[in-house]
Write an enzyme that holds these catalytic residues in place. Structure first.
Site, PDB file in Angstrom:
ATOM      1  N   ASN A 172     -19.761  21.787  38.373  1.00  0.00           N
ATOM      2  CA  ASN A 172     -18.955  22.622  37.480  1.00  0.00           C
ATOM      3  C   ASN A 172     -19.884  23.095  36.369  1.00  0.00           C
ATOM      4  O   ASN A 172     -20.110  22.389  35.393  1.00  0.00           O
ATOM      5  CB  ASN A 172     -17.787  21.788  36.932  1.00  0.00           C
ATOM      6  CG  ASN A 172     -16.897  22.584  35.999  1.00  0.00           C
ATOM      7  OD1 ASN A 172     -17.209  23.724  35.639  1.00  0.00           O
ATOM      8  ND2 ASN A 172     -15.797  21.980  35.603  1.00  0.00           N
ATOM      9  N   ARG A 223     -17.259  24.961  41.309  1.00  0.00           N
ATOM     10  CA  ARG A 223     -16.129  25.566  40.611  1.00  0.00           C
ATOM     11  C   ARG A 223     -16.563  26.968  40.183  1.00  0.00           C
ATOM     12  O   ARG A 223     -17.571  27.126  39.489  1.00  0.00           O
ATOM     13  CB  ARG A 223     -15.757  24.740  39.393  1.00  0.00           C
ATOM     14  CG  ARG A 223     -14.695  25.420  38.583  1.00  0.00           C
ATOM     15  CD  ARG A 223     -14.404  24.668  37.325  1.00  0.00           C
ATOM     16  NE  ARG A 223     -13.294  25.312  36.636  1.00  0.00           N
ATOM     17  CZ  ARG A 223     -13.244  25.504  35.318  1.00  0.00           C
ATOM     18  NH1 ARG A 223     -14.237  25.102  34.557  1.00  0.00           N
ATOM     19  NH2 ARG A 223     -12.221  26.081  34.784  1.00  0.00           N
ATOM     20  N   HIS A 257      -7.102  27.715  35.811  1.00  0.00           N
ATOM     21  CA  HIS A 257      -6.780  26.283  36.020  1.00  0.00           C
ATOM     22  C   HIS A 257      -6.108  26.070  37.379  1.00  0.00           C
ATOM     23  O   HIS A 257      -5.412  25.069  37.579  1.00  0.00           O
ATOM     24  CB  HIS A 257      -5.816  25.736  34.951  1.00  0.00           C
ATOM     25  CG  HIS A 257      -6.360  25.660  33.568  1.00  0.00           C
ATOM     26  ND1 HIS A 257      -5.576  25.895  32.451  1.00  0.00           N
ATOM     27  CD2 HIS A 257      -7.588  25.360  33.094  1.00  0.00           C
ATOM     28  CE1 HIS A 257      -6.292  25.745  31.354  1.00  0.00           C
ATOM     29  NE2 HIS A 257      -7.534  25.426  31.722  1.00  0.00           N
ATOM     30  N   GLY A 290      -4.772  20.935  28.167  1.00  0.00           N
ATOM     31  CA  GLY A 290      -6.072  20.397  27.763  1.00  0.00           C
ATOM     32  C   GLY A 290      -6.515  21.158  26.526  1.00  0.00           C
ATOM     33  O   GLY A 290      -5.674  21.592  25.734  1.00  0.00           O
ATOM     34  N   ARG A 348      -7.362  28.834  21.114  1.00  0.00           N
ATOM     35  CA  ARG A 348      -6.903  30.165  21.533  1.00  0.00           C
ATOM     36  C   ARG A 348      -5.451  30.381  21.118  1.00  0.00           C
ATOM     37  O   ARG A 348      -4.642  29.455  21.179  1.00  0.00           O
ATOM     38  CB  ARG A 348      -7.005  30.309  23.059  1.00  0.00           C
ATOM     39  CG  ARG A 348      -8.420  30.434  23.550  1.00  0.00           C
ATOM     40  CD  ARG A 348      -8.487  30.402  25.065  1.00  0.00           C
ATOM     41  NE  ARG A 348      -9.384  29.351  25.509  1.00  0.00           N
ATOM     42  CZ  ARG A 348      -9.412  28.835  26.728  1.00  0.00           C
ATOM     43  NH1 ARG A 348      -8.579  29.270  27.650  1.00  0.00           N
ATOM     44  NH2 ARG A 348     -10.264  27.882  27.032  1.00  0.00           N
ATOM     45  N   ARG A 354      -5.283  14.868  18.836  1.00  0.00           N
ATOM     46  CA  ARG A 354      -5.246  13.541  18.187  1.00  0.00           C
ATOM     47  C   ARG A 354      -5.251  13.682  16.666  1.00  0.00           C
ATOM     48  O   ARG A 354      -4.502  13.013  15.962  1.00  0.00           O
ATOM     49  CB  ARG A 354      -6.452  12.696  18.619  1.00  0.00           C
ATOM     50  CG  ARG A 354      -6.309  12.132  20.017  1.00  0.00           C
ATOM     51  CD  ARG A 354      -7.615  11.618  20.534  1.00  0.00           C
ATOM     52  NE  ARG A 354      -8.518  12.740  20.833  1.00  0.00           N
ATOM     53  CZ  ARG A 354      -9.483  12.709  21.741  1.00  0.00           C
ATOM     54  NH1 ARG A 354      -9.710  11.611  22.409  1.00  0.00           N
ATOM     55  NH2 ARG A 354     -10.226  13.755  21.968  1.00  0.00           N
ATOM     56  N   GLU A 369      -9.700  17.789  39.169  1.00  0.00           N
ATOM     57  CA  GLU A 369     -10.186  19.041  39.741  1.00  0.00           C
ATOM     58  C   GLU A 369     -11.376  18.807  40.661  1.00  0.00           C
ATOM     59  O   GLU A 369     -11.537  19.487  41.661  1.00  0.00           O
ATOM     60  CB  GLU A 369     -10.560  20.014  38.606  1.00  0.00           C
ATOM     61  CG  GLU A 369      -9.329  20.554  37.893  1.00  0.00           C
ATOM     62  CD  GLU A 369      -9.635  21.192  36.555  1.00  0.00           C
ATOM     63  OE1 GLU A 369      -9.787  20.447  35.566  1.00  0.00           O
ATOM     64  OE2 GLU A 369      -9.730  22.418  36.490  1.00  0.00           O
TER      65      GLU A 369
HETATM   66  P1  AMP Z   1      -9.195  18.416  28.419  1.00  0.00           P
HETATM   67  O1  AMP Z   1      -9.546  19.852  28.170  1.00  0.00           O
HETATM   68  O2  AMP Z   1      -8.222  18.221  29.539  1.00  0.00           O
HETATM   69  O3  AMP Z   1     -10.394  17.511  28.534  1.00  0.00           O
HETATM   70  O4  AMP Z   1      -8.404  17.927  27.100  1.00  0.00           O
HETATM   71  C1  AMP Z   1      -9.079  17.752  25.892  1.00  0.00           C
HETATM   72  C2  AMP Z   1      -8.081  17.608  24.772  1.00  0.00           C
HETATM   73  O5  AMP Z   1      -7.161  16.544  25.046  1.00  0.00           O
HETATM   74  C3  AMP Z   1      -8.711  17.207  23.449  1.00  0.00           C
HETATM   75  O6  AMP Z   1      -9.155  18.335  22.734  1.00  0.00           O
HETATM   76  C4  AMP Z   1      -7.572  16.536  22.726  1.00  0.00           C
HETATM   77  O7  AMP Z   1      -6.857  17.494  21.977  1.00  0.00           O
HETATM   78  C5  AMP Z   1      -6.649  16.052  23.827  1.00  0.00           C
HETATM   79  N1  AMP Z   1      -6.563  14.590  23.869  1.00  0.00           N
HETATM   80  C6  AMP Z   1      -7.385  13.723  24.489  1.00  0.00           C
HETATM   81  N2  AMP Z   1      -6.952  12.454  24.288  1.00  0.00           N
HETATM   82  C7  AMP Z   1      -5.833  12.526  23.547  1.00  0.00           C
HETATM   83  C8  AMP Z   1      -4.920  11.576  22.996  1.00  0.00           C
HETATM   84  N3  AMP Z   1      -5.075  10.277  23.194  1.00  0.00           N
HETATM   85  N4  AMP Z   1      -3.870  12.026  22.278  1.00  0.00           N
HETATM   86  C9  AMP Z   1      -3.699  13.343  22.070  1.00  0.00           C
HETATM   87  N5  AMP Z   1      -4.532  14.299  22.545  1.00  0.00           N
HETATM   88  C10 AMP Z   1      -5.576  13.897  23.287  1.00  0.00           C
END
Ligand code: AMP
Length: 403
Positions: free
Chosen positions: A11, A93, A182, A212, A243, A286, A386
């Site tokens: 990726n 990807r 996605h 995400g 975004r 978070r 993925e």
């Molecule tokens: P991804 O793009 O799927 O890797 O998601 C990343 C995002 O998931 C991060 O920027 C966080 O905002 C969110 N995230 C990860 N862990 C947590 C958590 N324990 N609680 C809330 N948001 C989380």
């Protein structure tokens, strides 16, 4: 025919390369890693072989080729190199497949040229994907390379949902339509939800919420995607980390004509300085949760705006599908942020959607159901994978191609 069962999944992002070596025999992952900060003075590669200590190397990677060569060396050091007989394919990807690529595709010179032609539709992503393909081909020219497109799963969205209501000739000339992104995640998660519920995907209507850093929703009817929230680019739809998601196109004219911003400045504003970050200064959910629990008004507003948009899509996709069997949360926020799931589903009893607060609060890396016993619609959390989906699609294609 090769007896190998392993697929290397690559990726290649704009400044990083993520990889996983997956054995399709048992789903094990002999190695995984990440090379990041490509093109910057402080490049880094973290390589994690299964059962061995993770190795980190700091090295300047002037380009993707240098990073991928370093990845190949790390794999080699564990006897897992690109020349190992167990390896049957590299799965790449690729973000944008336009209208042409709706299936995983064996990469040829002609395919690569077509992916290059699609660069204007994904100027940040497709060039990185292309260099990943070129380097991998150079390192092992005889190995099948398979492109798995982020847009492919959404190719089934009907024309009336995929078209913007603008002049058809202009739209067609410039390839302007809703493609969705996605897709690999939406496909994997909708099928994994059917497995979790012990149902046939062909008889299940699912709303997938991929939350995400980027975020998108999709409506999947009987395994087929019928609507998704991202459009020509991954900017449309939900409020995301950085975004804006949906916005009146008039905002762009206004910022240009009245605000004096250039097109590039508006692009950067909407893609990189909006969403949660724009509303409260933090793009990580978070932090948004922590601050709003401490009474920070900007963070609370950002959370509310995020959830409000999500609920609008949830309601809209109930109408699109008519009958909904499952709502499923996935990706970083969807898998981990119980308050987001709770707020998204609160007060939706009339739609048959109700979350059990105790099940929702459980932290787990496993697919799980979080709906209340009386909920007509199953609400679930299903971790996305993925890489496994790309490996599976590449493996299946290579197997059928040699048969
Ligand atoms: P991804 O793009 O799927 O890797 O998601 C990343 C995002 O998931 C991060 O920027 C966080 O905002 C969110 N995230 C990860 N862990 C947590 C958590 N324990 N609680 C809330 N948001 C989380």
């Amino acid at each position: 025919m090769s007896a190998g069962t392993r697929v290397l999944v690559l990726n290649a992002g704009s400044s990083s390369v993520k990889y996983q070596l997956i054995d399709m025999l048992d789903g094990s992952r002999p190695a995984a890693g990440l090379a990041e900060r490509i093109g910057e003075p402080d490049g880094r590669l973290v390589h994690t072989p299964d059962g061995k200590e993770r190795r980190e190397r700091r090295q300047v990677f002037p380009d993707h080729a240098a990073a991928l060569r370093a990845v190949a060396e790390e794999l080699d050091a564990d006897g897992l190199g690109l020349d190992s007989p167990e390896l049957v394919a590299v799965g790449h990807r690729v973000v944008h497949g336009g209208r042409r690529f709706t299936e995983p595709t064996l990469i040829t010179d002609e395919v690569l040229a077509e992916v290059r032609r699609l660069v204007p539709l994904a100027p940040l992503h497709n060039p990185a994907n292309i260099s990943g393909i070129e380097v991998a081909r150079g390192l092992r020219p005889d190995l099948p390379q398979v492109a798995v497109f982020d847009t492919a799963f959404h190719a089934t969205v009907p024309e009336y949902a995929a078209r913007y209501a603008i002049d058809r000739a202009v739209a067609d000339e410039h390839l302007v339509r809703r493609y969705g992104f996605h897709g690999t995640s939406h496909r994997y998660v909708s099928q994994a939800t059917a497995r979790l519920l012990g149902r046939d995907p062909a008889e299940l209507n699912v709303i997938v919420l991929h939350l995400g850093n980027g975020a998108s929703a999709s409506a999947v009817a009987g395994g087929v995607c019928v609507e998704t929230s991202m459009g020509l680019t991954p900017l449309e739809g939900l409020v995301m980390g950085t975004r804006s998601g949906d916005i009146d196109a008039g905002v762009v004219f206004h910022l240009h004509r009245v605000g004096g911003l250039t097109v590039d400045e508006i692009d950067a504003l909407l893609n990189r300085r909006s969403g949660l970050l724009g509303l409260c200064g933090d793009n990580d959910m978070r932090e948004v949760l922590r601050r709003s629990q401490e009474g920070d008004a900007a963070a609370a507003l950002a959370f509310d705006a995020y959830v409000h948009r999500l609920r609008k899509y949830l309601g809209a996709y109930c109408a699109v599908l008519g009958r909904v069997d499952a709502v499923v949360f996935t990706a970083g926020v969807g898998e981990n942020a119980a308050p987001v799931r709770e707020a998204a589903c609160t007060g939706l009893d009339a739609l048959g959607i109700a979350v059990d607060p105790e099940l929702n609060a459980v932290r787990s890396g496993e697919p799980r159901i979080i709906s209340a016993a009386h909920s007509r619609v199953a609400v679930a959390v299903v971790p996305t994978d993925e890489e496994l989906e790309i490996a599976q699609q590449a493996f299946t294609l290579v197997q059928t191609a040699v048969r």
